[in-house]
Design a protein around this motif. Structure first.
Motif, mmCIF file in Angstrom:
data_model
loop_
_atom_site.group_PDB
_atom_site.id
_atom_site.type_symbol
_atom_site.label_atom_id
_atom_site.label_comp_id
_atom_site.label_asym_id
_atom_site.label_seq_id
_atom_site.Cartn_x
_atom_site.Cartn_y
_atom_site.Cartn_z
ATOM 1 N N GLY A 1 0.844 -1.157 -0.090
ATOM 2 C CA GLY A 1 0.065 -0.031 -0.080
ATOM 3 C C GLY A 1 1.019 1.356 -0.089
ATOM 4 N N PHE A 2 2.046 1.291 0.314
ATOM 5 C CA PHE A 2 2.924 2.405 0.433
ATOM 6 C C PHE A 2 4.214 2.445 -0.350
ATOM 7 C CE2 PHE A 2 5.495 5.528 2.791
ATOM 8 C CZ PHE A 2 4.673 6.403 3.136
ATOM 9 N N TYR A 3 5.020 1.349 -0.061
ATOM 10 C CA TYR A 3 6.361 1.190 -0.496
ATOM 11 C C TYR A 3 6.603 0.930 -2.154
ATOM 12 C CZ TYR A 3 11.332 -0.186 -0.580
ATOM 13 O OH TYR A 3 12.657 -0.058 -0.778
ATOM 14 N N TYR A 4 5.851 -0.228 -2.461
ATOM 15 C CA TYR A 4 5.804 -0.620 -3.915
ATOM 16 C C TYR A 4 4.979 0.354 -4.682
ATOM 17 C CZ TYR A 4 5.224 -2.980 -8.295
ATOM 18 O OH TYR A 4 5.021 -3.523 -9.595
ATOM 19 N N SER A 5 3.819 0.773 -4.297
ATOM 20 C CA SER A 5 3.004 1.643 -4.895
ATOM 21 C C SER A 5 3.611 3.113 -5.246
ATOM 22 C CB SER A 5 1.700 2.038 -4.199
ATOM 23 O OG SER A 5 1.846 2.749 -2.948
ATOM 24 N N ALA A 6 4.514 3.478 -4.465
ATOM 25 C CA ALA A 6 5.284 4.548 -4.743
ATOM 26 C C ALA A 6 6.446 4.347 -5.806
ATOM 27 C CB ALA A 6 6.091 5.337 -3.587
ATOM 28 N N ILE A 7 7.301 3.234 -5.611
ATOM 29 C CA ILE A 7 8.149 2.890 -6.579
ATOM 30 C C ILE A 7 7.653 2.439 -7.755
ATOM 31 C CG2 ILE A 7 9.776 1.011 -7.172
ATOM 32 C CD1 ILE A 7 10.511 0.859 -3.727
#
Length: 233
Positions: free
Chosen positions: A104-110
């Motif tokens: 929800g946070f790390y891969y979505s931004a990357i």
């Protein structure tokens, strides 16, 4: 019946599931989905996963999408005592948190900064870069506060597979991790101590790196949730 994994060769969620299957020594058939050809957008594929996303696990007619759910299922069913997904409540909660954080946070931004500009009509912007740095900063904080060798424990867990698969997207586009020493150390430790697993992840990273240099023409694709990528002139 042999288990099947419908996957894309350079997709981080697919790579994470493949690493779990390898780590648990589970025999399976890898069914390669041609993303560029839109094989995941067919009505036949939608019968397995109405979301038309990749990967999907077929375990003797039991279809399961979503990489996190697949990894949890594989551990619970085929290796319930494995440290990859510890059963002790607190340890498992941390593993679950790191996977939720990734999804929800790390891969979505990357993904928005690294993958979307390659495969869809998105641009890298100061804001997308800011979100990546924010995600890395939060991960750095978790590693610092946890004081563990890996993302959720002093031993390898399925959370590492998810987070490594996200982080390799940054390596593929030449992103410098040196401002995040704990993330960089964790990432390099995974590579060094798990060479067979890294070979799986590395294959996807190298494909993404090649696409970064030579983006595919996806102008023929008809994806309901994303704009179509325009070919570079």
């Amino acid at each position: 019946m042999t288990m099947k994994l419908y996957a894309v060769s350079d997709g981080p969620p697919s790579l994470a599931v493949r690493m779990v299957l390898h780590a648990l020594n589970i025999p399976y058939e890898l069914v390669s989905i041609d993303f560029i050809a839109g094989q995941h957008m067919t009505d036949e594929y939608a019968k397995m996963n109405p979301q038309k996303e990749i990967p999907v696990l077929d375990d003797d007619g039991f279809y399961l999408p979503e990489s996190v759910a697949i990894m949890q299922y594989l551990c619970d069913k085929y290796s319930p005592t494995s440290k990859l997904y510890p059963r002790e409540a607190t340890q498992r909660a941390i593993v679950n948190h790191r996977m939720c954080f990734n999804m929800g946070f790390y891969y979505s931004a990357i993904s928005a900064h690294s993958m979307a500009p390659i495969f869809f009509d998105y641009q890298r912007t100061d804001m997308s870069l800011k979100k990546v740095n924010n995600a890395l900063n939060v991960f750095e904080t978790y590693l610092q506060e946890g004081g563990t060798k890996y993302a959720a424990a002093d031993f390898l867990t399925i959370a590492d597979f998810a987070l490594v698969s996200a982080t390799l997207c940054l390596e593929a586009i030449g992103f410098d991790l040196s401002n995040y020493p704990l993330v960089q150390k964790w990432y390099e430790t995974f590579k060094k101590e798990n060479p067979e697993l890294w070979e799986i992840a590395k294959s996807g990273m190298l494909e993404i790196a090649e696409f970064e240099k030579n983006p595919p023409d996806l102008s023929h694709m008809n994806h309901p949730f994303h704009p179509t990528r325009k070919p570079k002139v």
